[in-house]
Design an enzyme around this catalytic site. Structure first.
Site, PDB file in Angstrom:
ATOM      1  N   ARG A  68      18.610  20.227  -4.369  1.00 19.35           N
ATOM      2  CA  ARG A  68      19.051  18.592  -4.077  1.00 19.35           C
ATOM      3  C   ARG A  68      19.481  18.070  -5.567  1.00 19.35           C
ATOM      4  NH1 ARG A  68      16.356  16.084   0.160  1.00 19.35           N
ATOM      5  NH2 ARG A  68      17.848  14.451  -0.381  1.00 19.35           N
ATOM      6  N   HIS A  83      -0.695 -15.866   7.808  1.00 23.42           N
ATOM      7  CA  HIS A  83       0.143 -14.925   8.098  1.00 23.42           C
ATOM      8  C   HIS A  83      -0.727 -13.983   8.990  1.00 23.42           C
ATOM      9  CE1 HIS A  83       3.630 -16.419   5.874  1.00 23.42           C
ATOM     10  NE2 HIS A  83       2.783 -16.322   4.764  1.00 23.42           N
ATOM     11  N   PRO A 105       0.689  -1.220   0.057  1.00 26.52           N
ATOM     12  CA  PRO A 105      -0.171   0.054   0.098  1.00 26.52           C
ATOM     13  C   PRO A 105       0.871   1.355   0.074  1.00 26.52           C
ATOM     14  CG  PRO A 105      -0.139  -0.947   2.374  1.00 26.52           C
ATOM     15  CD  PRO A 105       0.913  -1.981   1.293  1.00 26.52           C
ATOM     16  N   GLU A 106       0.485   2.248  -0.916  1.00 24.09           N
ATOM     17  CA  GLU A 106       0.689   3.550  -0.848  1.00 24.09           C
ATOM     18  C   GLU A 106      -0.324   4.420  -0.551  1.00 24.09           C
ATOM     19  OE1 GLU A 106       2.975   4.667  -4.442  1.00 24.09           O
ATOM     20  OE2 GLU A 106       3.521   2.698  -4.601  1.00 24.09           O
ATOM     21  N   ARG A 162       5.281 -10.686   4.713  1.00 25.27           N
ATOM     22  CA  ARG A 162       6.611 -10.483   4.934  1.00 25.27           C
ATOM     23  C   ARG A 162       6.995  -9.845   6.514  1.00 25.27           C
ATOM     24  NH1 ARG A 162       8.873  -7.978  -0.294  1.00 25.27           N
ATOM     25  NH2 ARG A 162      10.780  -7.816   0.635  1.00 25.27           N
TER      26      ARG A 162
END
Length: 275
Positions: A155, A93, A2-3, A112
Site C-alpha cells: 500500500r 441527548h 470510543p475506540e 452527535r
DNA sequence: CCTACTGTTACGGC
DNA sequence: AGCCGTAACAGTAG
C-alpha cells in the site's frame, strides 16, 4: 469517543449488570439511531427478550439474547451507555432507554447522534452493521507481522491511514494509531510499502501491547463509571503523544509535532519517529 | 464567528 | 475493481 479500549471498558462495566435481565420495555425518543429494522419492529422484537451476554468486535458491541437473536451497537463519536436506576435524571441527548427487570435502565445517549443500533433474528445474515467487513482483532492469535505485511505491504498510503482501516485491523482509531506508531517508533506519514521487516514486527507487537495497556488503565468500577456518566476514561494521563502537541517527548525530550494525515490530526515525535 | 473533533459511509472521479 | 478525496451526518467546545 470510543475506540477499542473504551468499547472494551464499557462492555466490562455493563455486561455483569445486565446479564440475565429481560427487556420489559423500550422508550424510543430518537428513532434515527435505529438502523435496522424499522422502529416498530425493533421495539416489538426486543420486548421480553433476556440478555445472556455481551461481546465486543472491533468498536462494535453485540448483545446476545437467550433466543439467539442479537442486538448490535456502534457508538461512533459520542455514543454512551449507562446502567442506572429509573429515578436518576436522564443525560441530555438520551435517545433510547431499555427498561430492564429489577427497576434498572440501560440508557443510550449520543450528542452527535452518529451511533447506530441493529437488531437481527437468530441466523439472520448481518448485511447491515458492517461487522462482517472487519479485519482481524488485534488479540487474535493469527494477528501477526506477516498478516500486516500481506494486507498492507504494497500500500502506497501512509501507515497511519492504514491503521485506521477497520477492514484490515478492527478497533484502532485516531488516538491509538498515534500511540501505537509512537511505541513502534514509526513516523505516521511513512508509506506502508516503505516499512522494513523490523518495523512491521515492532508494529505488530505494539498494537496488542498498547491496546491492552490502555484497557488495563481504563479499569473502573460500575459506581465510578456511573458517577462520571461514562465519560471519563482514566487512561488519558497515560497517553504519550495524542493531544500533546508542543509538549516534550517522554523518551527523548524533543518537542512533539502535529500534522494532518488523511484528514486526521496526528501527533508524533520528529526525533523518535523519523520520516 | 470560526474551526476542530476519539467514526464511518456515500459518492464522484480516476 | 479498487483507490482517493471530500462531504455528510449533528452538536459542542475552544
Amino acid at each position: 469517543m470510543p475506540e477499542l479500549p473504551e468499547v472494551e471498558t464499557i462492555k466490562r462495566v455493563i455486561e455483569p449488570q445486565i446479564q440475565g435481565r429481560s427487556i420489559e420495555n423500550i422508550f424510543i425518543r430518537q428513532p434515527a439511531v435505529i438502523a435496522h429494522p424499522a422502529t416498530e419492529e425493533f421495539h416489538s422484537q426486543l420486548i421480553g427478550q433476556i440478555i445472556s451476554r455481551m461481546e465486543r468486535r472491533g468498536k462494535f458491541l453485540v448483545f446476545l439474547l437467550d433466543s439467539g437473536d442479537r442486538m448490535i451497537l456502534h457508538l461512533r463519536m459520542t455514543g454512551c451507555l449507562l446502567l442506572t436506576s429509573a429515578d436518576l435524571p436522564e443525560e441530555p441527548h438520551t435517545h433510547l432507554t431499555f427498561q430492564l427487570t429489577g427497576g434498572r435502565q440501560l440508557r443510550y445517549s449520543d450528542t452527535r447522534r452518529f451511533g447506530r443500533f441493529w437488531f437481527l433474528k437468530k441466523g439472520e445474515t448481518d448485511t447491515f452493521s458492517g461487522i462482517k467487513k472487519l479485519g482481524k482483532e488485534p488479540f487474535d492469535p493469527e494477528f501477526s507481522s506477516e498478516y500486516l505485511m500481506e494486507r498492507l505491504g504494497k500500500r502506497k498510503k501512509s501507515i497511519k491511514e492504514c491503521l485506521l482501516e477497520q477492514k484490515v485491523i478492527a478497533g484502532i482509531g485516531n488516538i491509538y494509531s498515534d500511540e501505537i506508531l509512537f511505541a513502534a517508533r514509526i513516523h505516521p506519514a511513512r508509506s506502508a510499502s516503505s516499512l522494513t521487516l523490523g518495523e512491521w514486527q515492532r508494529l505488530a507487537a505494539a498494537i496488542p501491547e498498547r491496546l491492552s495497556f490502555f484497557i488495563a488503565k481504563n479499569e473502573i468500577s460500575a459506581e465510578e463509571y456511573l458517577s462520571s456518566k461514562g465519560k471519563e476514561y482514566r487512561n488519558t494521563p497515560f497517553l504519550q503523544v495524542y493531544g500533546r502537541k508542543g509538549s516534550l517527548c517522554p523518551i527523548c525530550g524533543e518537542c512533539l509535532q502535529r500534522m494532518v494525515i488523511g484528514g486526521r490530526s496526528s501527533v508524533f515525535c520528529p526525533c523518535c519517529q523519523k520520516l
